[in-house]
Design an enzyme around this catalytic site. Sequence first.
Site, mmCIF file in Angstrom:
data_model
loop_
_atom_site.group_PDB
_atom_site.id
_atom_site.type_symbol
_atom_site.label_atom_id
_atom_site.label_comp_id
_atom_site.label_asym_id
_atom_site.label_seq_id
_atom_site.Cartn_x
_atom_site.Cartn_y
_atom_site.Cartn_z
ATOM 1 C CE1 TYR A 120 -3.402 2.847 0.987
ATOM 2 C CE2 TYR A 120 -1.897 3.294 2.796
ATOM 3 C CZ TYR A 120 -2.977 3.656 2.022
ATOM 4 O OH TYR A 120 -3.633 4.839 2.281
ATOM 5 C CG LEU A 121 2.653 2.558 3.582
ATOM 6 C CD1 LEU A 121 3.512 2.288 4.812
ATOM 7 C CD2 LEU A 121 1.981 3.931 3.689
#
Length: 213
Positions: A126-127
């Site tokens: 996600y990051l």
Amino acid sequence: MQNILVIGANGSTGRIISKILRDSTDFKPYAMIRKEIQKPFFENQGIETRIGDLEEDFSGAFMGIDKVIFAAGAGGGAKEEKTIAVDQKGAIRAIELAKAHKLQKFVMLSSMGTDAPSKVEGLETYLKSKKAADDFLRESDMVYTIVQPGGLTNEKGTEKVEVAKKLKKMGQIPREDVAQALVYALELERTKNTSFEMISGENNLQTEMKNYK
């Protein structure tokens, strides 16, 4: 009235953003939704919709739009492929479309932790996806603001925040306050071509964003 496309409008933060825009005197929201079944929620509140799926062709959603807020996300439990498709590839495609349609500004909802994805267990993909999209936006020649909040909560907003290019601590913040910040960033010159981290704090949100460099 400026026409604002809210990408990710049906998400928890996107719904709040759409309501704030609806109640403003400067902006008219267009909620980008994936399915027709999602229309009534917005239309019952007087909010117009545009059909668009980040994993498909969603270019039609940009017609007649002045600025965009990107608040979409695959969600914490999504598979890697879905996260990359939405948070990275979908966001990059949205930036490309915004540039092609000569939009005035692109406001991105990102996240704290994008500078060190491996340090946040379970959120690496996600990051990394968020960072790829943020970096693409910075290099796109679009006028932009990237808001990187801490952990989002569903508590009532206070509009009391702590803002910095890089905060030296982690923290949380109500979705309502993040939504307010994203809408406030729509003003063309405000927080122009910059990114900042944000958590709950003691300072007034509007004052912090006016004075942020």
